[in-house]
Design a protein around this motif. Structure first.
Motif, mmCIF file in Angstrom:
data_model
loop_
_atom_site.group_PDB
_atom_site.id
_atom_site.type_symbol
_atom_site.label_atom_id
_atom_site.label_comp_id
_atom_site.label_asym_id
_atom_site.label_seq_id
_atom_site.Cartn_x
_atom_site.Cartn_y
_atom_site.Cartn_z
ATOM 1 N N MET A 518 0.934 -1.158 0.129
ATOM 2 C CA MET A 518 0.104 0.128 0.058
ATOM 3 C C MET A 518 0.787 1.263 -0.050
ATOM 4 O O MET A 518 0.324 2.386 -0.557
ATOM 5 C CB MET A 518 -1.015 0.016 1.166
ATOM 6 C CG MET A 518 -2.076 -1.074 0.979
ATOM 7 S SD MET A 518 -3.493 -0.928 2.272
ATOM 8 C CE MET A 518 -2.462 -1.167 3.812
ATOM 9 N N ASP A 519 1.944 1.276 0.564
ATOM 10 C CA ASP A 519 2.936 2.231 0.341
ATOM 11 C C ASP A 519 3.129 2.565 -1.002
ATOM 12 O O ASP A 519 3.335 3.844 -1.365
ATOM 13 C CB ASP A 519 4.344 2.077 1.216
ATOM 14 C CG ASP A 519 5.215 3.184 1.642
ATOM 15 O OD1 ASP A 519 5.167 3.746 2.667
ATOM 16 O OD2 ASP A 519 5.662 3.556 0.749
ATOM 17 N N LEU A 520 3.343 1.666 -1.672
ATOM 18 C CA LEU A 520 3.892 1.903 -3.329
ATOM 19 C C LEU A 520 2.685 2.233 -3.649
ATOM 20 O O LEU A 520 2.721 3.149 -4.972
ATOM 21 C CB LEU A 520 4.393 0.405 -3.730
ATOM 22 C CG LEU A 520 5.766 -0.183 -3.423
ATOM 23 C CD1 LEU A 520 5.935 -1.510 -3.500
ATOM 24 C CD2 LEU A 520 6.777 0.844 -4.311
ATOM 25 N N MET A 521 1.427 1.658 -3.472
ATOM 26 C CA MET A 521 0.194 2.337 -4.193
ATOM 27 C C MET A 521 -0.103 3.731 -3.890
ATOM 28 O O MET A 521 -0.594 4.283 -4.909
ATOM 29 C CB MET A 521 -0.872 1.205 -3.603
ATOM 30 C CG MET A 521 -1.105 -0.294 -4.005
ATOM 31 S SD MET A 521 -1.979 -1.125 -3.173
ATOM 32 C CE MET A 521 -3.605 -0.586 -3.907
ATOM 33 N N ILE A 522 0.257 4.192 -2.543
ATOM 34 C CA ILE A 522 0.027 5.434 -2.094
ATOM 35 C C ILE A 522 0.821 6.558 -2.849
ATOM 36 O O ILE A 522 0.635 7.361 -3.308
ATOM 37 C CB ILE A 522 -0.173 5.520 -0.630
ATOM 38 C CG1 ILE A 522 -1.503 4.771 -0.039
ATOM 39 C CG2 ILE A 522 -0.235 6.933 -0.453
ATOM 40 C CD1 ILE A 522 -1.656 4.676 1.476
ATOM 41 N N HIS A 523 2.336 5.984 -2.618
ATOM 42 C CA HIS A 523 3.102 7.150 -2.944
ATOM 43 C C HIS A 523 3.518 6.980 -4.454
ATOM 44 O O HIS A 523 4.291 7.910 -4.931
ATOM 45 C CB HIS A 523 4.317 6.958 -2.028
ATOM 46 C CG HIS A 523 3.996 7.237 -0.974
ATOM 47 N ND1 HIS A 523 3.805 8.628 -0.141
ATOM 48 C CD2 HIS A 523 3.925 6.526 0.489
ATOM 49 C CE1 HIS A 523 3.374 8.660 1.046
ATOM 50 N NE2 HIS A 523 3.284 7.399 1.438
ATOM 51 N N ILE A 554 0.440 5.707 6.559
ATOM 52 C CA ILE A 554 1.271 5.417 5.424
ATOM 53 C C ILE A 554 1.492 6.800 4.699
ATOM 54 O O ILE A 554 2.746 6.842 4.114
ATOM 55 C CB ILE A 554 0.681 4.385 4.470
ATOM 56 C CG1 ILE A 554 0.755 3.038 5.361
ATOM 57 C CG2 ILE A 554 1.400 4.123 3.012
ATOM 58 C CD1 ILE A 554 0.002 1.942 4.547
ATOM 59 N N ALA A 555 0.487 7.588 4.273
ATOM 60 C CA ALA A 555 0.887 8.712 3.548
ATOM 61 C C ALA A 555 1.560 9.769 4.266
ATOM 62 O O ALA A 555 2.411 10.540 3.655
ATOM 63 C CB ALA A 555 -0.520 9.466 3.320
ATOM 64 N N GLU A 556 1.714 9.593 5.721
ATOM 65 C CA GLU A 556 2.731 10.475 6.438
ATOM 66 C C GLU A 556 3.905 10.282 6.328
ATOM 67 O O GLU A 556 4.789 10.967 6.708
ATOM 68 C CB GLU A 556 1.994 10.793 7.721
ATOM 69 C CG GLU A 556 0.792 11.552 7.860
ATOM 70 C CD GLU A 556 0.330 11.570 9.265
ATOM 71 O OE1 GLU A 556 -0.692 12.792 9.596
ATOM 72 O OE2 GLU A 556 0.427 10.775 10.151
ATOM 73 N N GLU A 557 4.242 8.988 6.368
ATOM 74 C CA GLU A 557 5.454 8.311 6.706
ATOM 75 C C GLU A 557 5.803 7.503 5.330
ATOM 76 O O GLU A 557 5.916 6.230 5.251
ATOM 77 C CB GLU A 557 5.479 7.235 7.871
ATOM 78 C CG GLU A 557 5.195 8.139 9.076
ATOM 79 C CD GLU A 557 6.317 8.810 9.415
ATOM 80 O OE1 GLU A 557 7.650 8.328 9.207
ATOM 81 O OE2 GLU A 557 6.214 9.859 10.281
ATOM 82 N N PRO A 558 6.088 8.045 4.456
ATOM 83 C CA PRO A 558 6.560 7.315 3.018
ATOM 84 C C PRO A 558 7.735 6.452 3.181
ATOM 85 O O PRO A 558 8.901 6.890 3.709
ATOM 86 C CB PRO A 558 6.565 8.281 1.983
ATOM 87 C CG PRO A 558 6.990 9.605 2.715
ATOM 88 C CD PRO A 558 6.113 9.447 3.995
ATOM 89 N N ALA A 559 7.610 5.288 2.548
ATOM 90 C CA ALA A 559 8.718 4.235 2.604
ATOM 91 C C ALA A 559 9.059 3.680 3.956
ATOM 92 O O ALA A 559 10.075 2.995 4.143
ATOM 93 C CB ALA A 559 10.028 4.759 2.117
ATOM 94 N N ASN A 560 8.162 4.075 5.040
ATOM 95 C CA ASN A 560 8.560 3.425 6.367
ATOM 96 C C ASN A 560 8.199 1.911 6.250
ATOM 97 O O ASN A 560 9.169 1.263 6.817
ATOM 98 C CB ASN A 560 7.749 4.112 7.203
ATOM 99 C CG ASN A 560 8.247 3.599 8.743
ATOM 100 O OD1 ASN A 560 9.307 3.749 9.306
ATOM 101 N ND2 ASN A 560 7.170 3.069 9.409
#
Length: 615
Positions: A518-523, A554-560
């Motif tokens: 989902m991190d990849l999907m969002i960012h 996830i939006a606030e912490e990209p690639a975490n």
């Protein structure tokens, strides 16, 4: 979650002008000697300048500056300095060109490896910093508004100079937070504002982390911890009691007159930014929503994970892993239906023989002995570890647990924080202590420092941060701890509980994999909160509030999340390659020794090193 300081592009610039200063001194040496001299001088200057530039970083990196040629310095807490971006980027480019162009001729294997890591890291930093205002120093989950107080509270007082430095740094916190507010204002003006939701979270932290009431009651952790450290120094070194009392009074004054007003100004400034935020930006947006967001995210993934796989390759790797975990979980539940029953969970937790963190850490150390190299090297003793509770005033903003890395030259004492507000059950506490302690962050950090000291590895290595290696290692060992817990309960005769633990392990892996996707999907793809809700609904998470909370984090912490899970998968890929290369000579001990001896690195460098490594 390991808390550590890292070298930023601004700090690297301080050493740029020094690279040419020693060139004339090497003209009369042979080519290999000249190259070795260039490396050693440049690395030494880079390390010293970074330490002098940022006293907080220096204190957490080295305990005895004199041993590293740092005899005179002014305590500094550098903040954001606007207006000189172009010249800074040019200086960073010079640094990157220098380390990339330096030959390995005449260098030891360790120095050649350090040069490679510096070159790769600087190249990626240069690409990231070409995108202005994409960093977020005030993130609600990991921003400096909550992290700086923790670093100040754990600032060790070894000498009276440490006390003086601490008070000087505290006196600069007003300017520091003011500079971050300027950055946020410029960031918003450039079209990359923090969302209203995120701004309100940070504002709430500013109002709660430090209050006038707590200072008046003398109950704030920055008061109590300061007094404890002063008293310890007073007893240990016999410093003048009048000086100790004067330092305590000065700390009180600075907290009330500098830090508290700084939080108040930051709160008011962020309130104005929230009022100016464009409509429709209540929730944070992924990086893909911004003009250069996708490219920045590509470089951020490399920096955070240490993996040079493209986002498309990471998608494929994560999807394959997600399917594997789903099938494993389904098989476990089908073959052992009791593992999904609440009664089995209760049985497991009731049968767990340890409740205290110290007992769990001792058990973990005993079980890891066969497969991990020891820490007592170069005449050093086993490190001490203390488990502390996170202060109530920080509990809302802290991870469930975290470990603070010790200085390079003082690994004897270590601290693990546990957030009692999110107090885990005994199984979760056991695996969390494995992640933060043994064989996780604490073990890996102490081993790395002691091994590199013994091998005389250039301290410039310590300037580089590799979250994918470090968090990937901690997650890798956390999953090993689930297996240790199975062994522990089998020894107690609780066979059914073993299947529950395996299901918990698989479910945790599945969720971290899903969140990484989902991190990849969002960012990278720009997927919205509503679309994330649909994805989560397919996995049984149907509560809209839960979906929004997951999306927001996830939006606030990209690639975490990828920092943890992609790092973990890269370690598994290295392990599989080691099995293939070494055949019958493979053992977990040999693989762990390789990974620990090479130390924090990007995974491309580790893979190349594996080809030629021998025990």
């Amino acid at each position: 979650m390991k808390k550590h300081l890292k070298l930023t592009w601004r700090q690297l610039l301080a050493g740029a002008v020094l690279l040419l200063s020693f060139a004339a001194l090497t003209l009369f040496l042979s080519a290999p000697q000249r190259n070795r001299e260039r490396f050693q001088r440049a690395a030494e200057e880079l390390f010293q300048q970074e330490m002098i530039h940022n006293t907080l970083n220096m204190h957490y990196t080295i305990a005895r500056p004199d041993d590293y040629g740092i005899h005179d310095y002014i305590a500094r807490l550098p903040g954001y300095a606007p207006g000189n971006r172009e010249s800074q980027l040019k200086d960073l480019e010079k640094q990157a060109d220098f380390w990339a162009g330096l030959s390995d001729r005449g260098l030891s294997d360790g120095d050649a490896y350090t040069r490679r890591l510096l070159a790769f890291s600087l190249e990626n930093s240069l690409k990231m910093q070409s995108h202005a205002y994409y960093e977020e120093p005030l993130s609600p989950a990991s921003g400096m508004q909550s992290q700086l107080p923790i670093l100040l509270a754990e600032y060790t007082f070894r000498t009276e100079r440490d006390v003086q430095d601490y008070l000087e740094l505290l006196a600069q916190t007003g300017d520091y937070y003011d500079s971050l507010l300027v950055y946020e204002q410029e960031k918003a003006a450039a079209g990359l504002p923090m969302s209203r939701v995120s701004l309100e979270k940070v504002r709430q932290q500013c109002r709660q982390i430090l209050t006038a009431d707590s200072l008046e009651q003398n109950s704030h952790f920055l008061q109590t911890t300061f007094q404890e450290r002063i008293n310890e120094l007073y007893i240990r070194q016999g410093i003048d009691r009048k000086s100790a009392l004067a330092a305590i009074r000065r700390n009180e004054e600075l907290l009330a007159d500098v830090l508290l007003p700084a939080y108040e100004r930051l709160d008011r400034g962020l309130e104005q930014l929230a009022a100016q935020a464009p409509s429709g930006q209540e929730l944070p947006r992924g990086l893909a929503a911004y003009p250069e967001g996708q490219e920045y995210y590509r470089q951020l993934l490399i920096a955070r994970t240490g993996s040079y796989r493209s986002p498309e390759e990471l998608y494929d790797m994560l999807k394959e892993q997600l399917l594997l975990q789903l099938n494993t979980l389904r098989r476990l539940v089908a073959e052992h239906p009791a593992c999904a029953l609440p009664s089995t969970r209760e049985q497991c937790l009731a049968a767990f023989p340890y409740e205290e963190p110290e007992q769990m850490l001792a058990d973990l150390q005993r079980r890891m002995e066969q497969d991990f190299p020891g820490l007592t090297m170069n005449g050093t003793d086993a490190p001490a570890v203390t488990v502390k509770a996170v202060s109530d005033s920080l509990a809302d903003y802290s991870a469930p647990a975290f470990y603070l890395t010790p200085p390079l030259d003082d690994t004897s004492s270590n601290v693990i924080y546990v957030n009692q507000q999110e107090m885990p059950d005994v199984l979760e506490l056991y695996t969390t202590l494995a992640h933060e302690g043994y064989p996780g962050h604490l073990y890996q950090s102490v081993y790395s420092h002691r091994y590199m000291n013994g091998q005389n590895v250039n301290p410039a290595r310590q300037l580089l941060s590799y979250g994918g290696y470090q968090e990937g290692w901690a997650l890798y060992t956390e999953f090993i701890a689930f297996d240790y817990a199975c062994d522990l309960l089998q020894e107690c005769g609780q066979t059914d509980a073993v299947w529950y633990i395996q299901a918990e392990k698989t479910n945790r892996s599945l969720l971290l994999c899903l969140y990484s996707l989902m991190d990849l999907m969002i960012h990278y793809d720009g997927v919205s909160c509503e679309q994330i809700g649909v994805v989560l609904d397919n996995f049984g998470i149907s509560d809209p509030k839960a979906a929004q909370a997951i999306y927001t984090y996830i939006a606030e912490e990209p690639a975490n999340y990828p920092q943890y899970y992609v790092g973990y998968l890269e370690i598994l890929a290295l392990q599989q390659k080691a099995r293939s290369l070494w055949g019958a000579d493979y053992s977990d001990l040999r693989f762990h020794t390789f990974l620990l001896n090479k130390g924090p690195s990007d995974f491309s460098s580790l893979e190349e090193a594996l080809e030629s490594w021998s025990l």
